[in-house]
Design an enzyme around this catalytic site. Structure first.
Site, PDB file in Angstrom:
ATOM      1  N   LYS A 126       0.846  -1.193   0.000  1.00 18.75           N
ATOM      2  CA  LYS A 126       0.000   0.000   0.000  1.00 18.75           C
ATOM      3  C   LYS A 126       0.874   1.233   0.000  1.00 18.75           C
ATOM      4  CE  LYS A 126       0.675   2.087   3.204  1.00 18.75           C
ATOM      5  NZ  LYS A 126       1.981   2.728   3.659  1.00 18.75           N
ATOM      6  N   TYR A 172      -4.234   4.259   6.476  1.00 15.79           N
ATOM      7  CA  TYR A 172      -4.670   3.237   7.441  1.00 15.79           C
ATOM      8  C   TYR A 172      -5.989   3.632   8.087  1.00 15.79           C
ATOM      9  CZ  TYR A 172      -0.176   0.926   7.035  1.00 15.79           C
ATOM     10  OH  TYR A 172       0.905   0.250   6.545  1.00 15.79           O
TER      11      TYR A 172
HETATM   12  P1  NAD Z   1      12.404   2.125   1.695  1.00 13.56           P
HETATM   13  O1  NAD Z   1      12.808   3.453   1.185  1.00 13.56           O
HETATM   14  O2  NAD Z   1      12.963   1.684   2.982  1.00 13.56           O
HETATM   15  O3  NAD Z   1      12.758   0.995   0.596  1.00 13.56           O
HETATM   16  C1  NAD Z   1      12.488   1.183  -0.760  1.00 13.56           C
HETATM   17  C2  NAD Z   1      13.372   0.288  -1.593  1.00 13.56           C
HETATM   18  O4  NAD Z   1      13.147   0.602  -2.960  1.00 13.56           O
HETATM   19  C3  NAD Z   1      14.873   0.485  -1.321  1.00 13.56           C
HETATM   20  O5  NAD Z   1      15.509  -0.762  -1.261  1.00 13.56           O
HETATM   21  C4  NAD Z   1      15.358   1.270  -2.533  1.00 13.56           C
HETATM   22  O6  NAD Z   1      16.687   1.013  -2.851  1.00 13.56           O
HETATM   23  C5  NAD Z   1      14.419   0.742  -3.624  1.00 13.56           C
HETATM   24  N1  NAD Z   1      14.300   1.672  -4.745  1.00 13.56           N
HETATM   25  C6  NAD Z   1      14.327   1.289  -6.030  1.00 13.56           C
HETATM   26  N2  NAD Z   1      14.207   2.345  -6.839  1.00 13.56           N
HETATM   27  C7  NAD Z   1      14.119   3.432  -6.047  1.00 13.56           C
HETATM   28  C8  NAD Z   1      13.984   4.822  -6.298  1.00 13.56           C
HETATM   29  N3  NAD Z   1      13.889   5.305  -7.545  1.00 13.56           N
HETATM   30  N4  NAD Z   1      13.938   5.650  -5.244  1.00 13.56           N
HETATM   31  C9  NAD Z   1      13.974   5.176  -3.983  1.00 13.56           C
HETATM   32  N5  NAD Z   1      14.094   3.864  -3.682  1.00 13.56           N
HETATM   33  C10 NAD Z   1      14.167   3.005  -4.714  1.00 13.56           C
HETATM   34  O7  NAD Z   1      10.821   2.101   1.724  1.00 13.56           O
HETATM   35  P2  NAD Z   1       9.900   1.090   2.533  1.00 13.56           P
HETATM   36  O8  NAD Z   1       9.571   1.687   3.863  1.00 13.56           O
HETATM   37  O9  NAD Z   1      10.445  -0.265   2.500  1.00 13.56           O
HETATM   38  O10 NAD Z   1       8.534   1.190   1.676  1.00 13.56           O
HETATM   39  C11 NAD Z   1       8.352   0.451   0.477  1.00 13.56           C
HETATM   40  C12 NAD Z   1       6.858   0.300   0.201  1.00 13.56           C
HETATM   41  O11 NAD Z   1       6.263  -0.374   1.300  1.00 13.56           O
HETATM   42  C13 NAD Z   1       6.097   1.604   0.047  1.00 13.56           C
HETATM   43  O12 NAD Z   1       5.088   1.454  -0.911  1.00 13.56           O
HETATM   44  C14 NAD Z   1       5.464   1.823   1.408  1.00 13.56           C
HETATM   45  O13 NAD Z   1       4.281   2.580   1.388  1.00 13.56           O
HETATM   46  C15 NAD Z   1       5.197   0.404   1.831  1.00 13.56           C
HETATM   47  N6  NAD Z   1       5.176   0.247   3.289  1.00 13.56           N
HETATM   48  C16 NAD Z   1       4.192  -0.485   3.843  1.00 13.56           C
HETATM   49  C17 NAD Z   1       4.168  -0.687   5.214  1.00 13.56           C
HETATM   50  C18 NAD Z   1       3.104  -1.562   5.821  1.00 13.56           C
HETATM   51  O14 NAD Z   1       2.965  -1.550   7.033  1.00 13.56           O
HETATM   52  N7  NAD Z   1       2.384  -2.335   5.016  1.00 13.56           N
HETATM   53  C19 NAD Z   1       5.139  -0.120   6.017  1.00 13.56           C
HETATM   54  C20 NAD Z   1       6.167   0.591   5.418  1.00 13.56           C
HETATM   55  C21 NAD Z   1       6.185   0.769   4.040  1.00 13.56           C
END
Ligand code: NAD
Length: 408
Positions: free
Chosen positions: A153, A238
């Site tokens: 999400k 949420y």
């Molecule tokens: P994050 O920034 O920690 O990780 C993102 C990953 O994508 C990194 O490994 C990064 O290297 C990669 N990436 C690839 N191309 C990229 C670009 N152009 N710019 C930036 N990063 C790039 O983010 P996250 O917290 O892991 O979030 C990822 C997804 O998960 C999002 O859609 C977020 O909304 C979702 N999320 C959901 C929950 C949940 O509870 N369900 C919690 C946190 C995040």
């Protein structure tokens, strides 16, 4: 286990489809003789688990915070899933993680090589854990190579993208599930059941908050193009989704205010706060706030005419607490049900695996993500215009078959 077998369109959301969801591996259930008196709650054993060679294989795409902190560890708590491949732009990082989870080096690929997942042995589902605006591309590409998709999400950064993702998965005859972990979590499910059973009387009002204090101004969450907005699509979603799934009603109008401080370098492109009032057809209202500039805070209260139910904290990965208060003989009676905490990501992934194994539509399909996105767009429109914005009811159900009952 590929994306085989079509479900007839009309049957996707029926109770019969839900009834098909017996537990995979249930033929291996072991029942021990009870050791407590019949008046005591029964002891439950975990499982039944699927053996490794029968588990549904997942490729995890994007090795950021969520994948490393929650998703990958959750495979160890899952009954039916295993992680078989990683997709990352950083091979060094992928190698280190693969070593920890026993993933073959040959199953580590970069984004350009994504299509090689098509013929990679043991990959049934692709789990997209990338910045929001990248979800569309990787869902569509994943569907085109015939893989089932679990997507984080918010589903995307526009309703148009959500529609494209749904269409691509339908066209390829693969399942699309949006990772609304809270819908699979036992306290949320208990609260939703209390509403459906009329235990709160008539729910008139919902009050909720999901807020945090973000740091690094250069992170993608603060980049409008990558995130699609600020706190609202990331954490406010949420509150919005909970108001919808806990009451089974859809907002018909939203009124919103956003704040974007001029003097804070974090909020050059996106809002730091979003306040929303949503009105539902029954007259119920949901008032919720999300923020990126306050100490972490998350709670939700559903206020009915005879009782209220509250989760505080309500939206975190761990430690949610459910609490009820109701009037009995003119007195307030408070109740905190004893509900064992479960790993929300393991529950969510096991649901996806069950849908693949039994060819059933997920409970939170693309249509559920699309409806949130339509509402988020209306929320921004309202904030920009200072007026309430009407939202039409969805064309059909946005959620798939009801989940099977929770374990006692
Ligand atoms: P994050 O920034 O920690 O990780 C993102 C990953 O994508 C990194 O490994 C990064 O290297 C990669 N990436 C690839 N191309 C990229 C670009 N152009 N710019 C930036 N990063 C790039 O983010 P996250 O917290 O892991 O979030 C990822 C997804 O998960 C999002 O859609 C977020 O909304 C979702 N999320 C959901 C929950 C949940 O509870 N369900 C919690 C946190 C995040």
């Amino acid at each position: 286990m590929g994306a085989t077998g079509a479900l007839a369109g009309a049957a996707l959301f029926t109770a019969e489809a839900a009834a098909q969801q017996s537990k995979p591996g249930s033929e291996n259930t072991v029942t021990l003789p009870p050791i407590d008196a019949a008046t005591e709650p029964p002891l439950t054993t975990p499982g039944p688990f699927l053996p490794p060679n029968k588990r549904v294989g997942f490729a995890v795409v994007g090795l950021g915070n969520l994948s490393l902190d929650q998703i990958l560890p959750a495979f160890g708590k899952s009954d039916y899933c295993k992680v078989t491949a990683l997709v990352s732009g950083d091979r060094g990082k992928a190698l280190k993680i693969a070593a920890q989870y026993g993933i073959a080096e040959s199953n580590l690929i970069d984004y350009a090589g994504y299509e090689t997942l098509k013929n990679m042995p043991g990959v049934d589902v692709i789990y997209i854990v990338l910045p929001n605006s990248m979800h569309r591309e990787f869902v569509v590409r994943g569907a085109k190579i015939g893989k089932h998709i679990l997507c984080e999400k918010p589903m995307a950064t526009s309703a148009r993208d959500c529609e494209d993702m749904i269409a691509a998965c339908k066209q390829a005859n693969v399942k699309l599930m949006i990772a609304y972990r809270q819908q699979y979590e036992p306290m949320n499910r208990t609260l939703g059941k209390a509403v459906a059973d009329g235990k709160l009387g008539k729910v008139h009002s919902i009050v909720a908050s999901n807020s945090q204090n973000v740091g690094d101004p250069t992170q993608w969450r603060l980049n409008r193009k990558l995130a699609g907005g600020g706190c609202m699509p990331d954490v406010g979603i949420y509150c919005l989704n909970a108001a919808r799934f806990l009451t089974n009603e859809e907002p018909e109008e939203v009124l919103a205010v956003t704040v974007q401080p001029k003097d804070d370098p974090r909020f050059k492109e996106v809002e730091s706060r979003c306040e929303v009032i949503a009105r539902f057809p029954s007259g119920m209202t949901a008032t919720f706030t999300s923020a990126y500039d306050v100490h972490r805070s998350n709670f939700l209260r559903l206020e009915g005419d005879t009782a209220w139910g509250e989760m505080s904290p309500g939206f975190g990965y761990h430690g949610s607490k459910l609490h009820f208060s109701r009037l009995e003989d003119g007195k307030d009676v408070e109740m905190t049900p004893s509900i064992e905490e479960k790993d929300q990501f393991a529950l969510e992934m096991d649901h996806m695996a069950t849908c693949v194994l039994q060819n059933v539509q997920p409970h939170t399909p693309g249509e559920e993500g699309l409806q949130d996105q339509r509402l988020i767009e209306a929320i921004y429109k309202s904030a920009a215009s200072g007026r309430g914005v009407k939202v039409s009811q969805p064309n059909g159900p946005t959620r798939g078959p009801a989940l099977p009952p929770m374990k006692a």
